[in-house]
Motif scaffolding. Structure first.
Motif, short mmCIF file in Angstrom:
data_model
loop_
_atom_site.label_atom_id
_atom_site.label_comp_id
_atom_site.label_asym_id
_atom_site.label_seq_id
_atom_site.Cartn_x
_atom_site.Cartn_y
_atom_site.Cartn_z
N VAL A 1 4.59 53.15 7.18
CA VAL A 1 5.39 53.56 6.03
C VAL A 1 6.72 54.13 6.50
O VAL A 1 6.80 54.78 7.54
CB VAL A 1 4.66 54.62 5.16
N ALA A 2 7.78 53.86 5.74
CA ALA A 2 9.05 54.55 5.92
C ALA A 2 8.96 55.86 5.15
O ALA A 2 8.99 55.87 3.92
CB ALA A 2 10.19 53.70 5.39
N GLY B 1 0.44 54.59 10.40
CA GLY B 1 1.73 54.44 11.06
C GLY B 1 2.83 55.04 10.22
O GLY B 1 2.96 54.71 9.04
N ILE B 2 3.63 55.89 10.82
CA ILE B 2 4.67 56.62 10.10
C ILE B 2 6.01 56.39 10.80
O ILE B 2 6.12 56.56 12.02
CB ILE B 2 4.37 58.13 10.07
N ASP B 3 7.03 56.04 10.02
CA ASP B 3 8.40 55.97 10.53
C ASP B 3 9.16 57.15 9.94
O ASP B 3 9.32 57.25 8.71
CB ASP B 3 9.08 54.67 10.10
N TYR B 4 9.62 58.05 10.80
CA TYR B 4 10.33 59.23 10.34
C TYR B 4 11.70 59.28 10.98
O TYR B 4 11.82 59.22 12.20
CB TYR B 4 9.57 60.52 10.66
N MET C 1 14.87 50.42 10.13
CA MET C 1 14.69 51.46 9.11
C MET C 1 15.95 51.57 8.28
O MET C 1 17.04 51.51 8.80
CB MET C 1 14.39 52.80 9.81
N ARG C 2 15.79 51.79 7.01
CA ARG C 2 16.91 52.00 6.10
C ARG C 2 16.70 53.30 5.35
O ARG C 2 15.58 53.79 5.21
CB ARG C 2 17.02 50.85 5.10
N SER C 3 17.78 53.82 4.82
CA SER C 3 17.71 55.05 4.04
C SER C 3 17.95 54.76 2.57
O SER C 3 18.80 53.94 2.23
CB SER C 3 18.78 56.02 4.55
#
Length: 440
Positions: free
Chosen positions: A241-242, A267-270, A1-3
């Motif tokens: 999703v990011a 699918g959620i990446d939080y 994951m990236r911001s």
């Protein structure tokens, strides 16, 4: 994951706020928060997540191996945490936690080193990994594309080349045909938005190529979805999703709309929150440990997608907390406290009727965080640059996660260590107008 960068966040917030003022869904006042919350239930899928390139080591020629060789990363790749040689013991660590799902990626570059040629040894590695996951009583979650493609595909132009769709599908169909019998949960593309941004950042694409990559990812997802369902009846397929606080619909919705009819679960990446008091923070692609944490934001993210896809199962495919080389965070949050607080909000979400099917912790071990070993996300920490033994050392979150899984969540009367923000912007204005609260 990236911001995303701070500038990207501020621009997105401005756009999202303007859109929200015009078309924000009706938000009703929330009922009083419960004094007790139920566990997540016996059918809840607790898991851990990883990716191929970040963890495996012994990396074949790919876009990312070339980015490293070209000096576009902070740290050399070395052999990362050598999941390739230590997968049995790592899977054993996951099994000891009691998780039911183990997410891995099937690296295209490992199984198809040259056009038209598939490497049986590469496939045998994944055969053995999946067999070990199954033998340990867990279900595999298989990612078909976690931002890495073969070097020969780079030579053809990567995602600038329309032909990549047919090449990608040829490989993906082989993977699906080989592993469908194991009844995995499927992820087609990991965080498509961040995939595109990272290709731009590292020179794999120019800004003008972005719309074409979006379209090609959508074409590939929709085609492989249909193939998966032909060979794996009852399959569950997503593209995670990011989640981008305040601007989710601005940045992710255009692509999601193209694949919405072919998503069996969302699918959620939080990872990070956003509120008026940290809009001017230092969010960046590199110093991830400085990004603001907001555990209650995971509830808002779930609520956002429950509203967008009524009745559709939701799954937190990735969630975790970064530290700087394992050092204490400046905000004082420990990995264990953050995990317990996050799970509290998962329980609140499910108790409020959100169709939440599972949660994966990112990640089981530290890994190569797309160019650097400094951001540490692992339940088990690994000092790649200083420890040639690559010893897995447990963080405080190992015992915490084991206890949470065993009990189905936090105790009924648990209260988070951090109060929710009075005005969160995770779900644009909706989460500020109707903020979550804790019982008094």
């Amino acid at each position: 994951m990236r911001s995303p960068t701070r500038r990207q966040i501020l621009a997105a917030v401005a756009g999202a706020t303007a859109a929200a003022l015009v078309g924000m869904p009706t938000v009703h006042a929330r009922p009083a928060p419960p004094t007790r919350i139920p566990p997540l239930g016996d059918d809840f899928l607790w898991g851990v997540a990883s990716s191929g390139y970040q963890s495996e080591g012994n990396a074949p020629d790919s876009n990312w191996s070339r980015y490293v060789a070209q000096g576009k990363t902070t740290d050399p790749y070395l052999n990362t945490v050598d999941f390739h040689g230590r997968y049995r013991s790592d899977i054993g660590l996951a099994a000891q936690l009691g998780v039911r799902v183990y997410r891995i990626g099937i690296e295209w570059a490992r199984v198809q080193p040259r056009p038209g040629e598939w490497d049986e040894n590469g496939f045998r590695f994944y055969d053995n990994v999946i067999a070990a996951i199954r033998a340990a009583g867990m279900r595999p979650m298989l990612t078909l594309d976690h931002w890495v493609f073969p070097g020969w595909q780079v030579d053809r132009g990567g995602w600038r080349n329309q032909g990549i769709v047919d090449d990608w599908l040829a490989n993906a169909r082989r993977v699906v045909d080989r592993y469908a019998r194991h009844d995995p949960l499927w992820v087609t593309f990991n965080e498509p938005l961040m995939y595109v941004l990272n290709e731009v950042r590292h020179g794999g694409l120019g800004p003008a190529d972005v719309p074409a990559m979006h379209d090609r990812i959508a074409q590939a997802h929709n085609a492989i979805y249909d193939h998966i369902h032909r060979v794996h009846p009852g399959a569950m397929v997503t593209s995670n999703v990011a989640y981008i606080p305040a601007a989710e619909d601005v940045v992710n919705k255009p692509l999601i709309d193209k694949i919405a009819a072919r998503l069996d679960y969302i699918g959620i990446d939080y990872y990070y929150g956003l509120s008026p008091d940290n809009l001017s923070g230092t969010a960046s692609f590199t110093e991830l440990w400085k990004n603001p944490l907001q555990p209650e934001g995971i509830y808002y993210a779930l609520e956002h997608y429950a509203r967008a896809f009524p009745g559709k199962p939701l799954y937190i495919v990735e969630n975790g907390i970064p530290t700087e080389n394992g050092l204490p965070r400046a905000d004082g949050y420990t990995r264990a406290d953050n995990l317990r607080d996050t799970v509290y909000w998962l329980q609140r979400a499910k108790a409020d009727g959100i169709n939440l099917m599972g949660y994966n912790y990112w990640s089981l071990t530290d890994n190569y965080e797309w160019g650097s070993y400094t951001p540490r996300f692992g339940l088990y920490t690994v000092d790649v640059l200083t420890d040639p033994t690559l010893t897995r050392r447990p963080t405080d979150a190992v015992d915490a996660y084991k206890a949470l899984i065993g009990a189905g969540g936090v105790p009924a009367d648990y209260l988070p260590t951090r109060a929710p923000k009075d005005c969160s912007l995770v779900d644009a204005l909706a989460s500020c107008v109707a903020p979550l609260t804790l019982p008094r």
